[in-house]
Design a protein around this motif. Structure first.
Motif, short mmCIF file in Angstrom:
data_model
loop_
_atom_site.label_atom_id
_atom_site.label_comp_id
_atom_site.label_asym_id
_atom_site.label_seq_id
_atom_site.Cartn_x
_atom_site.Cartn_y
_atom_site.Cartn_z
N LYS A 185 0.28 7.33 0.89
CA LYS A 185 -0.93 8.15 0.78
C LYS A 185 -1.74 7.66 -0.41
O LYS A 185 -1.23 7.57 -1.52
N ARG A 186 -2.98 7.36 -0.19
CA ARG A 186 -3.85 6.89 -1.26
C ARG A 186 -5.09 7.78 -1.31
O ARG A 186 -5.53 8.31 -0.29
N ARG B 131 -9.37 -4.02 -3.32
CA ARG B 131 -9.05 -2.60 -3.14
C ARG B 131 -9.14 -1.86 -4.47
O ARG B 131 -9.70 -0.77 -4.56
N GLU C 170 -10.33 1.17 0.46
CA GLU C 170 -9.43 1.20 1.62
C GLU C 170 -9.42 -0.15 2.32
O GLU C 170 -10.46 -0.76 2.56
N SER D 289 -2.41 5.81 9.32
CA SER D 289 -1.91 4.93 8.27
C SER D 289 -1.04 3.84 8.89
O SER D 289 -0.52 4.01 10.00
N PRO E 116 0.83 -1.20 0.00
CA PRO E 116 0.00 0.00 0.00
C PRO E 116 0.86 1.25 0.00
O PRO E 116 1.93 1.28 0.61
N GLU E 117 0.42 2.26 -0.71
CA GLU E 117 1.16 3.51 -0.77
C GLU E 117 1.01 4.26 0.54
O GLU E 117 0.07 4.06 1.30
N ASP F 6 -3.95 -0.37 4.48
CA ASP F 6 -3.68 1.06 4.32
C ASP F 6 -3.73 1.78 5.66
O ASP F 6 -2.90 2.64 5.94
N THR F 7 -4.71 1.42 6.46
CA THR F 7 -4.98 2.10 7.73
C THR F 7 -5.01 1.07 8.84
O THR F 7 -5.45 -0.06 8.63
#
Length: 583
Positions: free
Chosen positions: A299-300, A500, A335, A536, A296-297, A521-522
């Motif tokens: 910030k998405r 996702r 997400e 995150s 996962p990046e 992601d979170t």
């Protein structure tokens, strides 16, 4: 002196034409700590049941050959079903709930002590000591009803009750998956305490745990032991580990990904090998091609909120303690949202709220803007796919195909009044969806099987496919990797990544911090029903939080710990490989 000896032992379950165990020859020394690895369906659990005297005397079925299970070397052939070794062999089942028979926690541990002839006072004292050893000490937990415990707490209780039998042989069948980091550490401590005093048979998929705690490893495939040797020799053998469907230790994975000739098994060995390679020939560190899930990046850009929990407080009974208090949680489209916390923190209760299985005492839960109080569970089931921790709580049909198709069959027609109904799905659509989700989770070869007869990990995959078949907007995954091998584990990661990209909202509950770091992601850290850390994944597992995580008995991902020792920052294996190969 051997305490267990199997000679050409073969076993077939009732109604099956294929043997699960095939001419097994195995000898286990008195006091030995033996590890057993193998893929799903290899027969590992059946082997343990045979040693414990449960197969075929309790399970039924047909057996041939001989088993000798006795400190006094008294022979027990397979025909002697009256001797089930009760008191001599204590087995902690993978399906732990099946062996808990009392109503209250304290009685579950006290009863076997009384059965051994201890006085009530002695039994009470030893029961409290055993509960404390597995992390269930305290009067509040002792008085709890067993069904009020979390899955991880029930697993701990099963371990304590088994130890209360004071068996000569202790079998631990995949007990680590359900435990939080503190629980896993306690089990490691128990294995160490028993070393030299008890014979231990450990079935597990954690290579690090097996390397640290076992004296010998057996690779079990297709009902046979195909290899036996020292743990480090077995783990370094890539072909054997692949056949056993076991993920190598992180140090070995990194070394292979970097093309290193050495086979380090510990972080310290990896550091030494890595720096030795860099000094000799830096260009030798070439990243090999390997399958990967895109991390996962940082910030998405997520979509709109799909799930909202606003100031949710909940108690299971009017006079009971608060299981959740002041929970605020938002999951967006696209997400992957993870919840991490110790056993009994309230993670599964959050899943039940979003699925509509329970309603908040205070606050509200909305799915796509609709309060869950306004919808029935079947109605919510069109939007929310739920995978519970225990797959047996969801299975009902006699074939895997029928099980997966059941949610669509039940909703195939939409009623309009008493005498009118409209078709939602035709049969071809149902067949197509079953095929798609089976391909997604990797169970296309199981469609005609009875789900109740499958290994626990495969039963879990069936429930995941059944949750996905209605194409929900929200997927709830409560401990999705329990009981799975490395291949299925990778399939689940790929499936979540695909969901996702499709814009689905995924809630992931897991005690596997490495799994969470790779796919989520979170992250939220839950402690005693409250969210104490939220952000995150990179923020929550940042080094600045490690001291706080330690207080909560949560370990940072293994990759992050290894990266720190190299003065780097990384959460996933791919991240670290990329940084090391570019230096």
């Amino acid at each position: 002196m051997s305490i267990v000896n199997l000679e050409n032992f073969t076993f077939t379950y009732p109604g099956s034409n294929e043997s699960v165990l095939n001419d097994v020859c195995l000898e286990i020394e008195d006091g030995e700590v033996l590890g057993i690895i193998g893929p799903l369906g290899a027969g590992k659990t059946t082997l343990c049941k045979a040693i414990a005297g449960l197969a075929p005397s309790i399970t039924g079925g047909e057996a041939a050959g001989e088993i000798n299970v006795s400190k006094e070397n008294q022979n027990r052939q397979h025909k002697d079903s009256s001797n089930n070794n009760v008191g001599q062999v204590g087995m902690v089942f993978e399906d732990y709930a099946a062996q808990l028979i009392q109503l209250k926690v304290f009685e579950e541990v006290k009863t076997p002590l009384l059965n051994r002839g201890l006085s009530p006072k002695e039994a009470e004292n030893q029961a409290r000591e055993l509960l404390h050893r597995v992390g269930l000490g305290g009067e509040d937990i002792e008085k709890k009803r067993i069904w009020d415990l979390s899955g991880g707490q029930q697993q701990r209780l099963a371990i304590a009750a088994t130890l209360a039998m004071e068996p000569s042989i202790v079998i631990l069948d995949n007990v680590m998956d359900k435990l939080d980091p503190k629980g896993r550490e306690q089990v490691r401590g128990i294995v160490t305490e028993l070393n030299g005093h008890k014979t231990q048979i450990i079935v597990d998929r954690d290579a690090d745990f097996l390397l640290q705690k076992t004296q010998r490893l057996i690779v079990f495939v297709d009902g046979k032991a195909i290899a036996s040797g020292l743990p480090e020799e077995i783990v370094k053998n890539q072909e054997l580990l692949e056949r056993a469907d076991i993920e190598p230790p992180i140090s070995l994975r990194l070394a292979r990904a970097l093309g290193m000739s050495q086979s380090p098994l510990t972080p310290e060995e990896f550091k030494q090998a890595y720096f030795a390679n860099r000094m000799q020939d830096p260009s030798s560190l070439v990243v090999r091609k390997h399958s990967r899930v895109e991390p996962p990046e940082a910030k998405r850009n997520f979509g709109n909120p799909v799930v909202c929990m606003q100031d949710v407080t909940f108690c299971y009974s009017d006079d009971g303690p608060k299981v959740l208090e002041g929970i605020n949680l938002t999951i967006h489209a696209g997400e992957v949202h993870a919840i991490v916390g110790r056993n009994g923190a309230g993670k599964t209760t959050i899943v039940k709220h979003i699925a509509g299985l329970v309603k908040p005492n205070k606050g509200r839960v909305t799915i796509c803007g609709t309060d869950t109080r306004e919808k029935s569970v079947p109605e919510l089931g069109l939007t929310v796919g739920t995978v519970l921790q225990n797959p047996d709580d969801q299975l009902s049909e006699r074939t895997v195909k029928d099980e997966i198709g059941f949610p669509l069959k039940q909703r195939q027609y939409e009623r309009h009044g008493w005498f009118s109904k409209q078709k939602r799905y035709d049969d071809d659509y149902i067949e197509e969806r079953i095929s798609q989700v089976c391909e997604l989770v990797g169970i296309t070869d199981l469609l005609d099987e009875d789900p109740f007869l499958l290994p626990r990990g495969q039963r879990k995959l069936v429930t995941i496919a059944a949750a996905l078949v209605v194409d929900p907007k929200v997927l709830l995954l409560d401990e999705p990797t329990i009981g799975l091998g490395a291949t299925a584990d990778r399939k689940i990661k790929q499936a979540i990544a695909s969901l996702r990209e499709q814009g689905k909202a995924v809630l992931l509950v897991s005690n596997n911090d490495d799994f969470v770091a790779e796919i989520a992601d979170t992250a939220n850290i839950l402690e005693q029903g409250r969210i104490v850390l939220q952000g995150s994944v990179r923020q929550v597992f940042a080094e600045d939080n490690w001291a706080r995580l330690a207080e909560l008995h949560i370990q940072p991902p293994q990759v992050a710990q290894l990266a720190r020792s190299l003065n780097l920052k990384a959460l996933t294996c791919d991240d670290l490989v990329s940084q090391l190969s570019s230096k």
